[in-house]
Design a protein around this motif. Structure first.
Motif, PDB file in Angstrom:
ATOM      1  N   TYR A  29     -43.352  24.842 -46.053  1.00 23.47           N
ATOM      2  CA  TYR A  29     -42.480  24.503 -47.183  1.00 23.47           C
ATOM      3  C   TYR A  29     -41.360  23.551 -46.762  1.00 23.47           C
ATOM      4  CZ  TYR A  29     -44.576  27.868 -50.401  1.00 23.47           C
ATOM      5  OH  TYR A  29     -45.436  28.531 -51.210  1.00 23.47           O
ATOM      6  N   LYS A  30     -40.790  23.776 -45.592  1.00 22.76           N
ATOM      7  CA  LYS A  30     -39.721  22.876 -45.102  1.00 22.76           C
ATOM      8  C   LYS A  30     -40.247  21.469 -44.930  1.00 22.76           C
ATOM      9  CE  LYS A  30     -36.903  26.365 -42.722  1.00 22.76           C
ATOM     10  NZ  LYS A  30     -36.403  26.835 -41.423  1.00 22.76           N
ATOM     11  N   LEU A  31     -41.449  21.362 -44.354  1.00 25.23           N
ATOM     12  CA  LEU A  31     -42.048  20.042 -44.148  1.00 25.23           C
ATOM     13  C   LEU A  31     -42.356  19.374 -45.487  1.00 25.23           C
ATOM     14  CD1 LEU A  31     -43.253  17.874 -42.301  1.00 25.23           C
ATOM     15  CD2 LEU A  31     -45.387  19.189 -42.271  1.00 25.23           C
ATOM     16  N   ALA A  32     -42.917  20.142 -46.422  1.00 26.05           N
ATOM     17  CA  ALA A  32     -43.271  19.588 -47.733  1.00 26.05           C
ATOM     18  C   ALA A  32     -42.033  19.109 -48.482  1.00 26.05           C
ATOM     19  CB  ALA A  32     -44.012  20.644 -48.555  1.00 26.05           C
ATOM     20  N   GLU A  33     -40.943  19.891 -48.446  1.00 29.23           N
ATOM     21  CA  GLU A  33     -39.702  19.489 -49.123  1.00 29.23           C
ATOM     22  C   GLU A  33     -39.135  18.221 -48.489  1.00 29.23           C
ATOM     23  OE1 GLU A  33     -38.598  20.643 -51.770  1.00 29.23           O
ATOM     24  OE2 GLU A  33     -39.476  22.633 -52.015  1.00 29.23           O
ATOM     25  N   SER A  34     -39.239  18.125 -47.176  1.00 32.89           N
ATOM     26  CA  SER A  34     -38.757  16.928 -46.469  1.00 32.89           C
ATOM     27  C   SER A  34     -39.547  15.690 -46.893  1.00 32.89           C
ATOM     28  CB  SER A  34     -38.880  17.147 -44.953  1.00 32.89           C
ATOM     29  OG  SER A  34     -38.581  15.967 -44.248  1.00 32.89           O
ATOM     30  N   ILE A  35     -40.885  15.832 -47.003  1.00 32.39           N
ATOM     31  CA  ILE A  35     -41.731  14.704 -47.424  1.00 32.39           C
ATOM     32  C   ILE A  35     -41.364  14.278 -48.847  1.00 32.39           C
ATOM     33  CG2 ILE A  35     -44.107  14.042 -48.009  1.00 32.39           C
ATOM     34  CD1 ILE A  35     -45.015  15.880 -45.701  1.00 32.39           C
ATOM     35  N   CYS A  36     -41.145  15.247 -49.725  1.00 34.22           N
ATOM     36  CA  CYS A  36     -40.778  14.947 -51.117  1.00 34.22           C
ATOM     37  C   CYS A  36     -39.452  14.192 -51.170  1.00 34.22           C
ATOM     38  CB  CYS A  36     -40.688  16.248 -51.923  1.00 34.22           C
ATOM     39  SG  CYS A  36     -40.157  16.016 -53.632  1.00 34.22           S
ATOM     40  N   ALA A  37     -38.480  14.627 -50.346  1.00 39.63           N
ATOM     41  CA  ALA A  37     -37.163  13.981 -50.342  1.00 39.63           C
ATOM     42  C   ALA A  37     -37.230  12.560 -49.790  1.00 39.63           C
ATOM     43  CB  ALA A  37     -36.180  14.825 -49.530  1.00 39.63           C
ATOM     44  N   ASN A  38     -38.069  12.331 -48.767  1.00 36.52           N
ATOM     45  CA  ASN A  38     -38.146  11.012 -48.128  1.00 36.52           C
ATOM     46  C   ASN A  38     -39.051  10.039 -48.883  1.00 36.52           C
ATOM     47  OD1 ASN A  38     -36.415  11.793 -46.038  1.00 36.52           O
ATOM     48  ND2 ASN A  38     -38.090  12.654 -44.845  1.00 36.52           N
ATOM     49  N   LYS A  39     -40.219  10.521 -49.274  1.00 37.60           N
ATOM     50  CA  LYS A  39     -41.196   9.637 -49.932  1.00 37.60           C
ATOM     51  C   LYS A  39     -40.827   9.374 -51.388  1.00 37.60           C
ATOM     52  CE  LYS A  39     -43.925   9.582 -46.287  1.00 37.60           C
ATOM     53  NZ  LYS A  39     -44.141   8.366 -45.491  1.00 37.60           N
ATOM     54  N   LYS A  40     -40.245  10.377 -52.007  1.00 36.05           N
ATOM     55  CA  LYS A  40     -39.854  10.295 -53.425  1.00 36.05           C
ATOM     56  C   LYS A  40     -41.032   9.890 -54.311  1.00 36.05           C
ATOM     57  CE  LYS A  40     -35.009   9.410 -52.442  1.00 36.05           C
ATOM     58  NZ  LYS A  40     -33.853   8.515 -52.594  1.00 36.05           N
ATOM     59  N   ASP A  41     -42.190  10.474 -53.997  1.00 37.35           N
ATOM     60  CA  ASP A  41     -43.391  10.225 -54.796  1.00 37.35           C
ATOM     61  C   ASP A  41     -43.427  11.268 -55.927  1.00 37.35           C
ATOM     62  OD1 ASP A  41     -46.119  10.374 -55.773  1.00 37.35           O
ATOM     63  OD2 ASP A  41     -46.632   9.051 -54.098  1.00 37.35           O
ATOM     64  N   GLU A  42     -43.367  10.809 -57.159  1.00 38.42           N
ATOM     65  CA  GLU A  42     -43.245  11.713 -58.301  1.00 38.42           C
ATOM     66  C   GLU A  42     -44.420  12.691 -58.386  1.00 38.42           C
ATOM     67  OE1 GLU A  42     -42.633  11.583 -63.181  1.00 38.42           O
ATOM     68  OE2 GLU A  42     -42.955   9.736 -62.042  1.00 38.42           O
ATOM     69  N   SER A  43     -45.662  12.191 -58.195  1.00 31.52           N
ATOM     70  CA  SER A  43     -46.838  13.057 -58.302  1.00 31.52           C
ATOM     71  C   SER A  43     -46.837  14.134 -57.227  1.00 31.52           C
ATOM     72  CB  SER A  43     -48.125  12.224 -58.205  1.00 31.52           C
ATOM     73  OG  SER A  43     -48.241  11.366 -59.310  1.00 31.52           O
ATOM     74  N   PHE A  44     -46.462  13.752 -55.978  1.00 30.38           N
ATOM     75  CA  PHE A  44     -46.425  14.724 -54.894  1.00 30.38           C
ATOM     76  C   PHE A  44     -45.369  15.792 -55.159  1.00 30.38           C
ATOM     77  CE2 PHE A  44     -44.590  16.300 -50.942  1.00 30.38           C
ATOM     78  CZ  PHE A  44     -45.726  16.778 -50.292  1.00 30.38           C
ATOM     79  N   CYS A  45     -44.175  15.359 -55.575  1.00 28.72           N
ATOM     80  CA  CYS A  45     -43.084  16.316 -55.815  1.00 28.72           C
ATOM     81  C   CYS A  45     -43.435  17.288 -56.950  1.00 28.72           C
ATOM     82  CB  CYS A  45     -41.792  15.567 -56.135  1.00 28.72           C
ATOM     83  SG  CYS A  45     -41.132  14.636 -54.724  1.00 28.72           S
ATOM     84  N   PHE A  68     -55.626   9.308 -50.730  1.00 26.75           N
ATOM     85  CA  PHE A  68     -55.456   9.491 -49.284  1.00 26.75           C
ATOM     86  C   PHE A  68     -55.559   8.153 -48.535  1.00 26.75           C
ATOM     87  CE2 PHE A  68     -56.603  13.775 -50.581  1.00 26.75           C
ATOM     88  CZ  PHE A  68     -55.760  14.535 -49.801  1.00 26.75           C
ATOM     89  N   ASP A  69     -56.226   7.175 -49.119  1.00 25.48           N
ATOM     90  CA  ASP A  69     -56.387   5.867 -48.450  1.00 25.48           C
ATOM     91  C   ASP A  69     -55.051   5.168 -48.251  1.00 25.48           C
ATOM     92  OD1 ASP A  69     -59.079   6.345 -48.460  1.00 25.48           O
ATOM     93  OD2 ASP A  69     -59.450   5.239 -50.328  1.00 25.48           O
ATOM     94  N   GLN A  70     -54.091   5.461 -49.125  1.00 24.35           N
ATOM     95  CA  GLN A  70     -52.793   4.784 -49.048  1.00 24.35           C
ATOM     96  C   GLN A  70     -51.771   5.569 -48.235  1.00 24.35           C
ATOM     97  OE1 GLN A  70     -51.655   4.153 -53.111  1.00 24.35           O
ATOM     98  NE2 GLN A  70     -53.412   2.852 -53.577  1.00 24.35           N
ATOM     99  N   ILE A  71     -52.162   6.753 -47.703  1.00 23.29           N
ATOM    100  CA  ILE A  71     -51.222   7.603 -46.952  1.00 23.29           C
ATOM    101  C   ILE A  71     -51.541   7.492 -45.455  1.00 23.29           C
ATOM    102  CG2 ILE A  71     -50.366   9.944 -46.630  1.00 23.29           C
ATOM    103  CD1 ILE A  71     -51.272  10.568 -49.493  1.00 23.29           C
ATOM    104  N   LYS A  72     -50.551   7.130 -44.675  1.00 22.44           N
ATOM    105  CA  LYS A  72     -50.732   6.975 -43.220  1.00 22.44           C
ATOM    106  C   LYS A  72     -50.151   8.153 -42.436  1.00 22.44           C
ATOM    107  CE  LYS A  72     -52.492   2.946 -44.116  1.00 22.44           C
ATOM    108  NZ  LYS A  72     -53.955   2.777 -44.047  1.00 22.44           N
ATOM    109  N   ASP A  73     -49.220   8.858 -43.021  1.00 19.47           N
ATOM    110  CA  ASP A  73     -48.536   9.971 -42.345  1.00 19.47           C
ATOM    111  C   ASP A  73     -49.469  11.179 -42.282  1.00 19.47           C
ATOM    112  OD1 ASP A  73     -46.935  12.042 -41.517  1.00 19.47           O
ATOM    113  OD2 ASP A  73     -45.209  11.431 -42.717  1.00 19.47           O
ATOM    114  N   GLU A  74     -49.779  11.665 -41.058  1.00 15.90           N
ATOM    115  CA  GLU A  74     -50.715  12.770 -40.883  1.00 15.90           C
ATOM    116  C   GLU A  74     -50.171  14.076 -41.478  1.00 15.90           C
ATOM    117  OE1 GLU A  74     -53.329  15.002 -37.374  1.00 15.90           O
ATOM    118  OE2 GLU A  74     -51.939  13.379 -36.856  1.00 15.90           O
ATOM    119  N   ASN A  75     -48.870  14.318 -41.303  1.00 12.26           N
ATOM    120  CA  ASN A  75     -48.268  15.527 -41.874  1.00 12.26           C
ATOM    121  C   ASN A  75     -48.380  15.530 -43.406  1.00 12.26           C
ATOM    122  OD1 ASN A  75     -47.535  16.771 -39.480  1.00 12.26           O
ATOM    123  ND2 ASN A  75     -45.561  15.708 -39.387  1.00 12.26           N
TER     124      ASN A  75
END
Length: 570
Positions: A29-45, A68-75
């Motif tokens: 959950y901590k990692l997911a919240e961090s990705i949402c805050a940094n990427k600011k991708d509406e669909s992901f959040c 997934f083709d447009q995502i480079k971050d493994e996490n």
């Protein structure tokens, strides 16, 4: 159906599915919240938000919007695969869920989450060897994990071995599960007893199995979980059937059906509630989208209007001013035309009333005067009295007509005084009857009163007197110089005061009665005089309506007419 098949089927329904908040899940959950805050991708959040709220339908939809083709971050990929996998698992899309979990990384805390969920998916797909392998890997990684996660894993381990008919192993893992169950965790204890009983029963060790089934059934009866009541009663039904105790088996089956129906009703209510909720949310989202689109359009329009606002406002102001002036004049002309038409129709009607209704009584008075001269010349006292009474009646009727015309004219020109105040009904009726003593005596008519209840009403006294005079005049007019008039006051069933005037005259035909009762709300300019409707009735309807009352006519030919004035109590 043999007993092994039955209890394997029941055991599948008891797979533990809850996701406990262990350390690995907190890290996720901590990692997911961090990705949402940094990427600011509406669909992901949104996918993450719905996932945490356990709204897996919405979570599944939003997570599948991402490529997934447009995502480079493994996490990022690992988190997204886990959300997709869990959402699909809860929607029972097991093969789609399997793809998501197998696509996750086999490192760090993702490995623990991955193997736990893979065990669940393989168990649901009945790939029991793969499920045991995944749970074994998870057990090696999570030797120090929380008790709930271990308890769930041991339970699912045991289910796998039951399906593989390795009952010793199943019993071993059920005992491991038991060691982690709290003594006050009734739900887990009952499920454990059923599972262990299934192990014994499938090995035909009935002496061990049946007491456990009975014990689980007895505990479940006093417990609130409906599914548990259903499973335990079904177990006992099958046990008694296999023991050839069919009467007892039927009793348990009836109890099983009762709990099954309860679950069905509950789930249907929940499903309908959830469906209504989703529909309301979808409708609200649509409204918000429409509102957002409107706001965007308004901003575009506002930017365009700012450039020429001054000149356009002046032009629109002048145009609006002239248009308003023209519209006001047209409205005034139209209103004046309508008022003139009404006035002309009213004038024509009044002239018709005066010219038609006055001609007949004047001729009658003239004739009675000639008869009076003859009777005087012949010294005929009875003839003189009869001619005199007839002349009085005609004169009163003519005076009544002129009063109606006067009252109507005053009302139309807003000169009639109309002042409502609280007053009793009885004095008003007595006053009007006193004025009619001579006329009634002259026509050999009996008058009776029946004052059931004297009520207090909020009315204009004089206008109600006008109505009563009209009703009494009509009663005398259509009595043919003999009969009885009954005046009654009281309170109706719907809590209204009433004054009724009932005569024994010639009555009114059904066709004409319908026209009279249809006068409510009809103005004088819309009345066809040829239909036999007089000014008096229109005046009565209007005055009763101004007093917030109703005028109701009932009649029968050759038997008489009853007219009731219903008025609201003060």
């Amino acid at each position: 159906m043999n007993k092994i098949t039955v209890f394997l089927l029941l055991s599948v329904n008891l797979i533990y599915t809850q996701e406990t908040f262990n350390n690995d899940l907190n890290k996720f959950y901590k990692l997911a919240e961090s990705i949402c805050a940094n990427k600011k991708d509406e669909s992901f959040c949104k996918a993450l938000k719905f996932y945490r709220e356990e709204k897996f339908d919405s979570s599944y939809v939003y997570s599948n919007k991402l490529s997934f083709d447009q995502i480079k971050d493994e996490n990022y990929i690992n988190v997204l695969n886990y959300i997709q996998g869990v959402s699909a698992l809860n929607k029972k899309l097991y093969k789609r869920s399997l793809v998501g979990f197998l696509s996750m990384s086999d490192e760090g805390f993702f490995k623990s989450l991955r193997e736990s969920k893979l065990g669940r998916v393989y168990l649901s797909l009945k790939r029991f060897d793969d499920a045991i392998l995944s749970y074994s890997k998870w057990e090696k990684i999570n030797s120090n994990t929380d008790l709930n996660s271990k308890k769930n894993a041991y339970h699912n381990f045991a289910l796998c071995y039951i399906h593989k008919k390795d009952y010793n192993k199943a019993k071993e893992y059920f005992n491991k599960e038991l060691s982690l169950i709290s003594s006050n965790d009734t739900l887990s204890i009952v499920r454990f007893k059923m599972d262990l009983a299934s192990v014994y029963y499938n090995q035909y060790i009935d002496d061990e199995a049946i007491p456990l089934f009975k014990e689980a059934y007895t505990i479940a009866k006093d417990f609130s979980d409906i599914e548990l009541k259903q499973f335990t009663s079904q177990n006992m039904a099958v046990v008694e059937r296999n023991r050839k105790n069919f009467e007892k088996s039927v009793e348990y089956y009836r109890e099983f059906i009762k709990w099954k129906d309860s679950i069905w009703n509950r789930d249907n209510i929940l499903e309908l509630t959830e469906r209504d909720k989703k529909l309301a949310i979808a409708q609200k989202q649509q409204e918000i989208a429409i509102q957002d689109e409107k706001l965007k359009r308004q901003k575009v329009v506002q930017r365009g209007l700012i450039l020429g606002a001054s000149g356009l406002l002046i032009f629109l102001g002048l145009l609006g001013y002239f248009y308003k002036q023209l519209k006001t004049k047209n409205a005034l002309i139209t209103q004046q035309k309508e008022d003139l038409n009404v006035a002309n129709k009213t004038k024509n009607y009044l002239f018709s009333v005066v010219s038609h209704d006055l001609r007949s009584p004047m001729n009658t008075i003239k004739y009675q005067h000639e008869q009076l001269k003859k009777h005087i010349a012949n010294n005929d006292i009875e003839g003189i009295k009869e001619a005199n009474n007839t002349a009085i009646t005609v004169t009163e009727s003519t005076s009544h007509l002129l009063n109606n015309v006067l009252h109507w004219s005053l009302e139309q020109s807003n000169q009639m005084v109309f002042a409502k105040k609280e007053c009793p009904v009885k004095p008003i009726v007595e006053h009007v009857l006193l004025d009619y003593e001579d006329l009634i005596a002259a026509n050999d008519i009996q008058i009776e009163t029946n004052f059931i209840k004297n009520s207090l009403v909020n009315i204009d006294r004089e206008s109600i007197k006008i109505v009563l005079r009209n009703l009494l005049d009509n009663a005398v007019k259509y009595m043919k110089n003999q009969g009885r008039i009954t005046v009654e006051i009281g309170v109706t069933n719907n809590n209204k005061a009433y004054i009724s005037v009932q005569d024994t005259g010639i009555g009114i035909s059904e066709e004409r009665l319908q026209k009279i009762n249809a006068l409510q709300g009809v103005s004088i300019d819309k009345i066809n005089r040829s239909e036999g409707v007089g000014l008096g009735l229109i005046l009565c309807q209007m005055l009763v309506k101004k007093n917030e009352g109703n005028l109701v006519f009932t009649s029968e030919l050759n038997k008489g007419t009853k007219v009731s004035i219903e008025l609201p109590l003060a």
